[in-house]
Design a protein around this motif. Structure first.
Motif, PDB file in Angstrom:
ATOM      1  N   SER A 127       0.671  -1.426  -0.106  1.00  0.00           N
ATOM      2  CA  SER A 127      -0.056   0.045  -0.053  1.00  0.00           C
ATOM      3  C   SER A 127       0.832   1.295   0.011  1.00  0.00           C
ATOM      4  O   SER A 127       2.110   1.178   0.200  1.00  0.00           O
ATOM      5  CB  SER A 127      -1.028  -0.045   1.416  1.00  0.00           C
ATOM      6  N   MET A 128       0.220   2.344  -0.214  1.00  0.00           N
ATOM      7  CA  MET A 128       0.939   3.590  -0.643  1.00  0.00           C
ATOM      8  C   MET A 128       1.797   4.006   0.655  1.00  0.00           C
ATOM      9  O   MET A 128       1.410   4.115   1.819  1.00  0.00           O
ATOM     10  CB  MET A 128      -0.017   4.830  -0.927  1.00  0.00           C
ATOM     11  N   TRP A 129       3.032   4.508   0.326  1.00  0.00           N
ATOM     12  CA  TRP A 129       3.904   5.196   1.059  1.00  0.00           C
ATOM     13  C   TRP A 129       4.821   6.035  -0.042  1.00  0.00           C
ATOM     14  O   TRP A 129       5.762   5.642  -0.350  1.00  0.00           O
ATOM     15  CB  TRP A 129       4.608   4.256   2.082  1.00  0.00           C
ATOM     16  N   ALA A 130       4.502   7.142  -0.211  1.00  0.00           N
ATOM     17  CA  ALA A 130       5.143   7.871  -1.437  1.00  0.00           C
ATOM     18  C   ALA A 130       6.622   7.987  -1.367  1.00  0.00           C
ATOM     19  O   ALA A 130       7.299   7.655  -2.351  1.00  0.00           O
ATOM     20  CB  ALA A 130       4.545   9.286  -1.664  1.00  0.00           C
ATOM     21  N   ASP A 131       6.791   8.445  -0.186  1.00  0.00           N
ATOM     22  CA  ASP A 131       8.661   8.845  -0.106  1.00  0.00           C
ATOM     23  C   ASP A 131       9.212   7.341  -0.109  1.00  0.00           C
ATOM     24  O   ASP A 131      10.125   7.505  -0.904  1.00  0.00           O
ATOM     25  CB  ASP A 131       8.889   9.416   1.431  1.00  0.00           C
ATOM     26  N   LYS A 132       8.918   6.486   0.567  1.00  0.00           N
ATOM     27  CA  LYS A 132       9.568   5.143   0.594  1.00  0.00           C
ATOM     28  C   LYS A 132       9.544   4.554  -0.811  1.00  0.00           C
ATOM     29  O   LYS A 132      10.562   4.137  -1.285  1.00  0.00           O
ATOM     30  CB  LYS A 132       8.976   4.100   1.583  1.00  0.00           C
ATOM     31  N   ALA A 133       8.383   4.441  -1.565  1.00  0.00           N
ATOM     32  CA  ALA A 133       8.114   3.926  -2.759  1.00  0.00           C
ATOM     33  C   ALA A 133       8.909   4.521  -3.785  1.00  0.00           C
ATOM     34  O   ALA A 133       9.597   3.696  -4.576  1.00  0.00           O
ATOM     35  CB  ALA A 133       6.485   4.181  -3.145  1.00  0.00           C
ATOM     36  N   ALA A 140       8.968  -3.161 -10.829  1.00  0.00           N
ATOM     37  CA  ALA A 140      10.075  -3.342  -9.842  1.00  0.00           C
ATOM     38  C   ALA A 140       9.465  -3.229  -8.430  1.00  0.00           C
ATOM     39  O   ALA A 140       9.805  -4.310  -7.593  1.00  0.00           O
ATOM     40  CB  ALA A 140      11.072  -2.154  -9.985  1.00  0.00           C
ATOM     41  N   ASN A 141       8.422  -2.508  -8.120  1.00  0.00           N
ATOM     42  CA  ASN A 141       8.000  -2.444  -6.853  1.00  0.00           C
ATOM     43  C   ASN A 141       7.110  -3.784  -6.418  1.00  0.00           C
ATOM     44  O   ASN A 141       7.312  -4.170  -5.628  1.00  0.00           O
ATOM     45  CB  ASN A 141       7.311  -1.174  -6.637  1.00  0.00           C
ATOM     46  N   ALA A 142       6.457  -4.177  -7.475  1.00  0.00           N
ATOM     47  CA  ALA A 142       5.592  -5.208  -7.519  1.00  0.00           C
ATOM     48  C   ALA A 142       6.251  -6.467  -7.165  1.00  0.00           C
ATOM     49  O   ALA A 142       6.151  -7.604  -6.442  1.00  0.00           O
ATOM     50  CB  ALA A 142       4.516  -5.343  -8.828  1.00  0.00           C
ATOM     51  N   THR A 143       7.429  -6.426  -8.032  1.00  0.00           N
ATOM     52  CA  THR A 143       8.405  -7.768  -8.082  1.00  0.00           C
ATOM     53  C   THR A 143       9.220  -7.796  -6.551  1.00  0.00           C
ATOM     54  O   THR A 143       9.170  -8.781  -5.959  1.00  0.00           O
ATOM     55  CB  THR A 143       9.390  -7.537  -8.889  1.00  0.00           C
ATOM     56  N   PHE A 144       9.651  -6.723  -6.042  1.00  0.00           N
ATOM     57  CA  PHE A 144      10.501  -6.696  -4.863  1.00  0.00           C
ATOM     58  C   PHE A 144       9.800  -6.237  -3.475  1.00  0.00           C
ATOM     59  O   PHE A 144      10.402  -6.245  -2.487  1.00  0.00           O
ATOM     60  CB  PHE A 144      11.826  -5.696  -5.214  1.00  0.00           C
ATOM     61  N   GLY A 145       8.406  -6.077  -3.593  1.00  0.00           N
ATOM     62  CA  GLY A 145       7.737  -5.705  -2.357  1.00  0.00           C
ATOM     63  C   GLY A 145       7.843  -4.366  -2.034  1.00  0.00           C
ATOM     64  O   GLY A 145       7.806  -4.225  -0.736  1.00  0.00           O
ATOM     65  N   GLY A 146       7.627  -3.403  -3.122  1.00  0.00           N
ATOM     66  CA  GLY A 146       7.713  -2.238  -2.745  1.00  0.00           C
ATOM     67  C   GLY A 146       6.283  -1.423  -2.535  1.00  0.00           C
ATOM     68  O   GLY A 146       5.619  -1.936  -3.186  1.00  0.00           O
ATOM     69  N   PRO A 147       6.298  -0.367  -1.876  1.00  0.00           N
ATOM     70  CA  PRO A 147       5.040   0.402  -1.831  1.00  0.00           C
ATOM     71  C   PRO A 147       4.503   1.036  -3.001  1.00  0.00           C
ATOM     72  O   PRO A 147       5.416   1.327  -4.094  1.00  0.00           O
ATOM     73  CB  PRO A 147       4.812   1.217  -0.548  1.00  0.00           C
ATOM     74  N   ARG A 148       3.253   1.472  -3.364  1.00  0.00           N
ATOM     75  CA  ARG A 148       2.767   2.311  -4.297  1.00  0.00           C
ATOM     76  C   ARG A 148       3.175   3.821  -3.931  1.00  0.00           C
ATOM     77  O   ARG A 148       3.402   4.112  -2.805  1.00  0.00           O
ATOM     78  CB  ARG A 148       1.408   2.180  -4.697  1.00  0.00           C
ATOM     79  N   MET A 149       3.191   4.698  -4.878  1.00  0.00           N
ATOM     80  CA  MET A 149       3.456   6.089  -4.575  1.00  0.00           C
ATOM     81  C   MET A 149       2.333   7.245  -4.984  1.00  0.00           C
ATOM     82  O   MET A 149       2.267   8.447  -4.907  1.00  0.00           O
ATOM     83  CB  MET A 149       4.907   6.480  -5.258  1.00  0.00           C
ATOM     84  N   GLY A 150       1.446   6.677  -5.710  1.00  0.00           N
ATOM     85  CA  GLY A 150       0.317   7.831  -6.270  1.00  0.00           C
ATOM     86  C   GLY A 150       1.034   8.432  -7.507  1.00  0.00           C
ATOM     87  O   GLY A 150       2.001   7.937  -8.136  1.00  0.00           O
ATOM     88  N   PRO A 151       0.488   9.393  -7.893  1.00  0.00           N
ATOM     89  CA  PRO A 151       0.936  10.212  -9.206  1.00  0.00           C
ATOM     90  C   PRO A 151       2.082  11.002  -9.276  1.00  0.00           C
ATOM     91  O   PRO A 151       2.109  12.327  -9.541  1.00  0.00           O
ATOM     92  CB  PRO A 151      -0.546  10.994  -9.615  1.00  0.00           C
ATOM     93  N   ILE A 152       3.034  10.594  -8.624  1.00  0.00           N
ATOM     94  CA  ILE A 152       4.444  11.047  -8.451  1.00  0.00           C
ATOM     95  C   ILE A 152       5.311  10.285  -9.357  1.00  0.00           C
ATOM     96  O   ILE A 152       5.363   9.041  -9.077  1.00  0.00           O
ATOM     97  CB  ILE A 152       4.918  11.434  -6.998  1.00  0.00           C
ATOM     98  N   PHE A 153       5.941  10.839 -10.344  1.00  0.00           N
ATOM     99  CA  PHE A 153       6.608  10.094 -11.484  1.00  0.00           C
ATOM    100  C   PHE A 153       8.217  10.040 -11.738  1.00  0.00           C
ATOM    101  O   PHE A 153       8.671   9.458 -12.607  1.00  0.00           O
ATOM    102  CB  PHE A 153       5.891  10.370 -12.969  1.00  0.00           C
TER     103      PHE A 153
END
Ligand code: 48H
Length: 258
Positions: free
Chosen positions: A197-203, A225-238
């Motif tokens: 789930s979302m944690w923009a800075d960490k993601a 990469a986040n889905a593969t390695f278990g990272g959070p989502r970040m929302g619309p920051i690119f």
């Protein structure tokens, strides 16, 4: 006088020649979202033969919709540098929060990648990988329309030195590799860890750090990469997506060019 058959022949001949030319690639990228297109731009600019496979007819993945269809994206300083490099204006709304027009981002990145020499094959999806002697060596491809229609049509296959999974949240390339071949991935569990789930800075930090080879010949980029390695989502920051694409290019250029 315009002849209908000449219009057809011009298209069929040109496309077929290009498809034959693309049977062998330095890099195949599945997905034309921000990470895939930035990777393609930098790789092509350095003279590598790069082909993007895009399942939809439209390029751009999640860029167009900005945040909840408010069509702007946010980037931080490092991401802004990439926007500057390709000539996309942005505006600093808060310190280190820059906004850019998402339609301009999608169209400019595509245009820059193609003008640098990358080829985008749209309406074609990666349905499987070529797996030989413990290495992903290319893609098994088919028309997206075939999948949508549920037709039984055998695919074709194309070779590449490196394949990049830039298919976003679903990490479709890693998924098919894991499901079909039961291989051990270079993740902590040996399997796909799944997006959190979302944690923009960490993601945002996670995505660039985890843009890496997950299996010989296969590199993950962007949300894959986040889905593969278990990272959070970040929302619309690119910014992380752009940096991930740039990192893909740096890694592959180092491998192929030293
Ligand atoms: C060919 C395929 C296949 C396939 C899918 O989702 P994307 O924009 O990818 P990224 O990772 O470059 O960018 C992610 C970003 O857009 C995003 O969603 C963010 C930041 N979300 C954060 C959040 O919290 O939600 O693009 C992936 C592209 C799409 O165009 C797909 O159509 C395409 O890949 N695609 N192409 N073969 N098997 N599967």
């Amino acid at each position: 006088m315009i002849e209908e058959k000449k219009i057809s022949e011009a298209i069929i001949r040109t496309y077929s020649e290009r498809l034959v030319d693309r049977l062998e690639n330095d890099v195949l990228i599945a997905g034309s979202g921000p990470s895939g297109m930035v990777a393609a731009y930098y790789l092509a600019r350095h003279g590598l033969k790069v082909t993007i496979l895009e399942k939809k007819l439209s390029i751009g993945g999640g860029i167009w919709g900005g945040g909840m269809m408010f069509n702007y994206i946010v980037v931080q300083k490092e991401g802004k540098e990439i926007l500057d490099e390709v000539g996309i204006p942005s505006k600093e709304i808060f310190p280190d929060y820059f906004v850019a027009d998402s339609v301009l981002v999608a169209t400019t990145l595509a245009s820059k990648a193609i003008l640098a020499g990358a080829v985008i094959l749209n309406g074609i999806f990666l349905e499987d990988v070529i797996l030989k002697e413990g290495r992903v060596s290319g893609a098994v491809i088919n028309w997206s329309a075939v999948e949508v229609a549920g037709l039984h049509v055998d695919p074709l296959a194309i070779h590449s030195k490196f394949t990049v999974d830039a298919t976003g949240h679903d990490a479709e390339v890693v998924k098919v590799l894991q499901e079909k071949s039961k291989v051990k991935l270079k993740t902590p569990s040996g399997k796909m860890e799944g997006e959190r789930s979302m944690w923009a800075d960490k993601a945002e930090n996670f995505v660039a750090a985890n843009t890496k080879e997950v299996f010989p010949g296969l590199i993950v980029a962007g949300m894959a990469a986040n889905a593969t390695f278990g990272g959070p989502r970040m929302g619309p920051i690119f910014g992380g997506m752009f940096l991930s694409g740039k990192r893909v290019a740096e890694m592959i250029l180092k491998e192929l060019r030293g």
